[in-house]
Write an enzyme that holds these catalytic residues in place. Structure first.
Site, PDB file in Angstrom:
ATOM      1  N   GLY A 144       0.755  -1.216  -0.054  1.00  0.00           N
ATOM      2  CA  GLY A 144      -0.025  -0.079  -0.064  1.00  0.00           C
ATOM      3  C   GLY A 144       0.708   1.246   0.025  1.00  0.00           C
ATOM      4  N   CYS A 154       5.232  -6.457   1.719  1.00  0.00           N
ATOM      5  CA  CYS A 154       5.582  -4.742   1.451  1.00  0.00           C
ATOM      6  C   CYS A 154       5.037  -4.180   2.826  1.00  0.00           C
ATOM      7  CB  CYS A 154       5.424  -4.034   0.290  1.00  0.00           C
ATOM      8  SG  CYS A 154       6.565  -2.771  -0.077  1.00  0.00           S
ATOM      9  N   TYR A 155       3.858  -3.128   2.427  1.00  0.00           N
ATOM     10  CA  TYR A 155       3.233  -2.716   3.461  1.00  0.00           C
ATOM     11  C   TYR A 155       2.787  -3.741   4.623  1.00  0.00           C
ATOM     12  CZ  TYR A 155      -0.100   0.605   5.936  1.00  0.00           C
ATOM     13  OH  TYR A 155      -0.702   1.268   6.830  1.00  0.00           O
ATOM     14  N   HIS A 162       7.640  -7.777  -3.662  1.00  0.00           N
ATOM     15  CA  HIS A 162       6.400  -8.238  -4.412  1.00  0.00           C
ATOM     16  C   HIS A 162       6.444  -9.436  -5.091  1.00  0.00           C
ATOM     17  CE1 HIS A 162       4.090  -4.527  -3.645  1.00  0.00           C
ATOM     18  NE2 HIS A 162       5.364  -3.915  -3.384  1.00  0.00           N
ATOM     19  N   GLU A 178       3.845 -10.932  -6.368  1.00  0.00           N
ATOM     20  CA  GLU A 178       2.893 -11.053  -7.485  1.00  0.00           C
ATOM     21  C   GLU A 178       3.168 -10.439  -8.808  1.00  0.00           C
ATOM     22  OE1 GLU A 178       3.223  -8.959  -4.785  1.00  0.00           O
ATOM     23  OE2 GLU A 178       2.095  -7.290  -5.057  1.00  0.00           O
ATOM     24  N   SER A 219     -25.182  -8.916 -26.316  1.00  0.00           N
ATOM     25  CA  SER A 219     -24.473  -7.992 -27.368  1.00  0.00           C
ATOM     26  C   SER A 219     -23.762  -8.980 -28.373  1.00  0.00           C
ATOM     27  CB  SER A 219     -23.599  -7.190 -26.607  1.00  0.00           C
ATOM     28  OG  SER A 219     -22.361  -7.868 -26.192  1.00  0.00           O
ATOM     29  N   VAL A 273     -17.930 -11.470 -25.476  1.00  0.00           N
ATOM     30  CA  VAL A 273     -17.660 -12.543 -24.802  1.00  0.00           C
ATOM     31  C   VAL A 273     -18.692 -12.706 -23.494  1.00  0.00           C
ATOM     32  CG1 VAL A 273     -15.473 -11.669 -24.027  1.00  0.00           C
ATOM     33  CG2 VAL A 273     -16.050 -14.241 -23.846  1.00  0.00           C
ATOM     34  N   ASP A 274     -18.706 -11.488 -22.484  1.00  0.00           N
ATOM     35  CA  ASP A 274     -19.145 -11.601 -21.277  1.00  0.00           C
ATOM     36  C   ASP A 274     -20.592 -11.874 -21.346  1.00  0.00           C
ATOM     37  OD1 ASP A 274     -16.655 -11.003 -20.659  1.00  0.00           O
ATOM     38  OD2 ASP A 274     -17.189  -8.852 -20.160  1.00  0.00           O
ATOM     39  N   SER A 275     -21.314 -11.225 -22.100  1.00  0.00           N
ATOM     40  CA  SER A 275     -22.664 -11.466 -22.086  1.00  0.00           C
ATOM     41  C   SER A 275     -22.969 -12.966 -22.629  1.00  0.00           C
ATOM     42  CB  SER A 275     -23.533 -10.507 -22.965  1.00  0.00           C
ATOM     43  OG  SER A 275     -23.327 -10.556 -24.300  1.00  0.00           O
ATOM     44  N   ARG A 310     -23.529   8.885 -27.373  1.00  0.00           N
ATOM     45  CA  ARG A 310     -23.434   7.848 -26.272  1.00  0.00           C
ATOM     46  C   ARG A 310     -24.789   7.813 -25.533  1.00  0.00           C
ATOM     47  NH1 ARG A 310     -18.570   5.498 -25.130  1.00  0.00           N
ATOM     48  NH2 ARG A 310     -16.824   6.389 -26.082  1.00  0.00           N
ATOM     49  N   LYS A 334     -11.395 -11.708 -16.586  1.00  0.00           N
ATOM     50  CA  LYS A 334     -11.549 -11.613 -18.083  1.00  0.00           C
ATOM     51  C   LYS A 334     -11.063 -12.996 -18.525  1.00  0.00           C
ATOM     52  CE  LYS A 334     -13.052  -9.779 -22.108  1.00  0.00           C
ATOM     53  NZ  LYS A 334     -14.386  -9.117 -22.013  1.00  0.00           N
ATOM     54  N   LYS A 394      -1.976   4.758 -26.533  1.00  0.00           N
ATOM     55  CA  LYS A 394      -2.774   5.171 -25.344  1.00  0.00           C
ATOM     56  C   LYS A 394      -2.312   5.197 -24.069  1.00  0.00           C
ATOM     57  CE  LYS A 394      -6.673   4.095 -22.534  1.00  0.00           C
ATOM     58  NZ  LYS A 394      -8.117   3.251 -22.229  1.00  0.00           N
TER      59      LYS A 394
HETATM   60  N1  GLN Z   1       4.699   2.748   2.057  1.00  0.00           N
HETATM   61  C1  GLN Z   1       5.414   1.888   2.512  1.00  0.00           C
HETATM   62  C2  GLN Z   1       6.915   1.811   2.034  1.00  0.00           C
HETATM   63  O1  GLN Z   1       7.447   2.831   1.217  1.00  0.00           O
HETATM   64  C3  GLN Z   1       5.229   0.430   1.641  1.00  0.00           C
HETATM   65  C4  GLN Z   1       5.215   0.332   0.115  1.00  0.00           C
HETATM   66  C5  GLN Z   1       4.399  -0.795  -0.346  1.00  0.00           C
HETATM   67  O2  GLN Z   1       3.826  -1.560   0.092  1.00  0.00           O
HETATM   68  N2  GLN Z   1       4.822  -0.810  -1.783  1.00  0.00           N
HETATM   69  O3  GLN Z   1       7.813   1.083   2.586  1.00  0.00           O
END
Ligand code: GLN
Length: 544
Positions: free
Chosen positions: A66, A93-94, A189, A191, A244, A247-249, A318, A400, A536
């Site tokens: 976070g 992390c956080y 991290h 993930e 429509s 895929v979802d519908s 729209r 998805k 984009k």
């Molecule tokens: N704010 C916290 C830090 O800077 C956690 C960061 C995070 O979770 N990516 O260490």
């Protein structure tokens, strides 16, 4: 049977579930994704979730990263009850800092931010004092592993009863574990794909430490979901839903058909701005192909009539299309309900099918900060509340690509499952300027050629979204020795994984040459073709 819209058998009551508590990191949902890729079911809730309010118990809890610092006065903190439900906890992390803060108030701002790749050194402890469980988080991972970091805060020292299980040169407590309880924290991290062995860490936690079953498979989900829909709707209940051809519908509709047969009423509104032959094709696929009880309403004239003369403001298009859609859908629903009343086995239509996906749910619940209010989920693609229908959302737990897998599982043809997204207002927003039947014809024909060539070149799956747009300008050309003053088609094709950012697709010259030649030759009224090379951001994927 639940008639109040509450869910009788949600997946978290049937599958072993890892609960991710979200502290607002941009990666939080990826934790849930990765676990599901491991066939472990996972759900995400905001970090403010009170454990006592859950009527189910997770197999384990992950505290996400976070943007806050745990020592701030208004920093979000986890419900301390999480440490009392007796399940393993992993802080990322956080989340690691939050565990440290809970046990020792020992987090402070580091001198150096650590952002990007880092070399992790794993420390193993064997079966000694800590009983062996501390080594489990990094089982099957080399002693030196590459990880990805994004933090500025650090632990000043370990909380009591924790030991170090990994370090980096900048983070002496890059991994920690409780000596007797199954509490773990990692500063990196796992993930994100930049942590190559991240998925192994998550698997070690979910499967080896939490002992979650790896039974989250689409086949199993289908069976459960059909059962769930039957219970929810009852044996007389009727459900209506708009389809429509996307895929979802289609997947949602097919699931309803499997669960309650013809008591699910699909409605396809032909708004006059669908793609070439689309209404006809969707009708064929859904009825003859998938056996869905479908009503097609041709309201082209009504839509095109209202779009006449709207030249300046795309938002106005729209709105007109959205409002007209609601009107037509409501009329159709009334008719279907009246017909259904005549049939002796029928109940009232009391349910509305909606193809909400998990990212929408996450978006509505994700934690936006201590002061931010949590957004309530946006409703039914603009369908009005006064229809008095209860929502049924069979895809609301799925990402998805899981919907695609489910579609394949339900026997939906592959090219439909992999269809590019198509906007609700259809090609009306791909005709820049006034939408007239003639402009619709031109845009449709050019689009059909472009897509046909993309498919023929085997590029359809590589490209995320492609279409032809009609520009509101005229250019000079010479055709058959005659000077013409005709319209300009702009081709757009982008590659993206999340549709948040996108880049234009690098076709080779020969391909573009062929498409351009065909469009100019075959589509009356076009004398030039251009290719849009805007990414984009700053562009959007659609042109209006
Ligand atoms: N704010 C916290 C830090 O800077 C956690 C960061 C995070 O979770 N990516 O260490």
């Amino acid at each position: 049977m639940a008639t109040d819209g509450s869910d009788p058998i949600p997946p978290h009551k049937t599958f072993d579930t890892i609960l991710v508590l979200d502290f607002g990191s941009q990666y939080s949902h990826l934790i849930t994704r990765r676990l599901r890729e491991l066939n472990v079911y996972s759900e995400m809730l905001p970090c403010t979730q009170k454990l006592a309010d859950l009527d189910w118990t997770p197999k384990g809890v992950i505290l996400s990263g976070g943007p806050y610092s745990v020592y701030w006065d208004d920093a979000p903190h986890v419900d301390p009850a999480v440490f009392e439900i007796g399940v393993p906890i992993l802080g990322i992390c956080y989340g690691l800092q939050e565990i440290a803060w809970h046990f020792g108030k020992n987090v402070l701002a580091g001198e150096k931010r650590e952002y990007g790749h880092a070399a992790l050194k794993v420390e193993r402890h064997g079966d000694g004092e800590a009983g062996g469980h501390v080594d489990k988080l990094f089982a099957d991972i080399e002693d030196d592993a590459e990880v990805w970091m994004s933090h500025g805060d650090k632990l000043s020292h370990l909380p009591e009863d924790f030991i170090t299980v990994a370090t980096t040169s900048n983070a002496p407590f890059a991994g920690m574990a409780h000596k007797t309880k199954k509490y773990y924290g990692i500063q990196f991290h796992p993930e994100v794909t930049h942590t190559p062995k991240g998925k192994v860490v998550l698997k070690n936690f979910a499967v080896n430490i939490c002992q979650a079953k790896t039974d989250w498979t689409m086949g199993k989900f289908v069976d459960q979901e059909i059962e769930r829909i039957r219970k929810l709707v009852g044996d007389k209940g009727q459900v209506i839903g708009a389809v429509s051809g996307g895929v979802d519908s289609t997947v949602a509709a097919k699931l309803m058909k499997e669960a309650i047969g013809d008591r699910f009423h699909a409605v396809l509104v032909d708004n006059g701005v669908l793609r070439l032959n689309e209404a006809k094709q969707v009708k064929e696929t859904l009825t003859a192909g998938l056996g869905i009880n479908l009503t097609v309403i041709d309201a082209s004239d009504r839509f095109l009539g209202r779009l006449k003369g709207v030249t300046d403001d795309p938002e106005k298009k729209r709105k007109i299309i959205g409002n007209t859609f609601i009107e037509v859908f409501q009329e159709t629903a009334k008719k279907i309900a009246a017909d259904a009343h005549g049939s002796p086995s029928a109940g009232e239509i009391e349910w509305l099918l909606q193809g909400t996906l998990y990212p929408d749910v996450i978006e509505s619940i994700s934690f936006k900060g201590p002061s931010a209010t949590i957004k309530t989920h946006h409703n039914v693609g603009g369908l009005p509340k006064d229809m008095n229908l209860k929502l049924i959302e069979p895809l609301r737990e799925l990402f998805k690509d899981e919907v695609r897998e489910l579609g394949m599982n339900l026997g939906i043809p592959e090219d439909l499952v992999w269809r590019h997204p198509f906007p609700g207002p259809g090609i009306a927003i791909r005709i820049l300027g006034e939408v007239t039947p003639e402009q619709v014809r031109i845009a449709r024909e050019a689009d059909a050629i472009f897509i046909e060539e993309i498919r023929a070149a085997g590029l359809y799956r590589q490209i995320s979204q492609a279409f032809a747009a009609l520009l509101p300008v005229k250019a000079v050309g010479v055709m058959g020795d005659k000077r013409v003053h005709d319209q300009v088609i702009a081709l757009r094709a982008v590659e993206t994984t999340d549709f948040m950012t996108a880049d234009w697709f690098p076709f080779d010259g020969a391909f573009l040459k062929k498409v351009s030649r065909r469009i100019v030759n075959e589509v009356n009224g076009v004398c030039r073709v251009v290719y849009d090379i805007t990414s984009k951001p700053p562009g959007t994927i659609e042109m209006e």
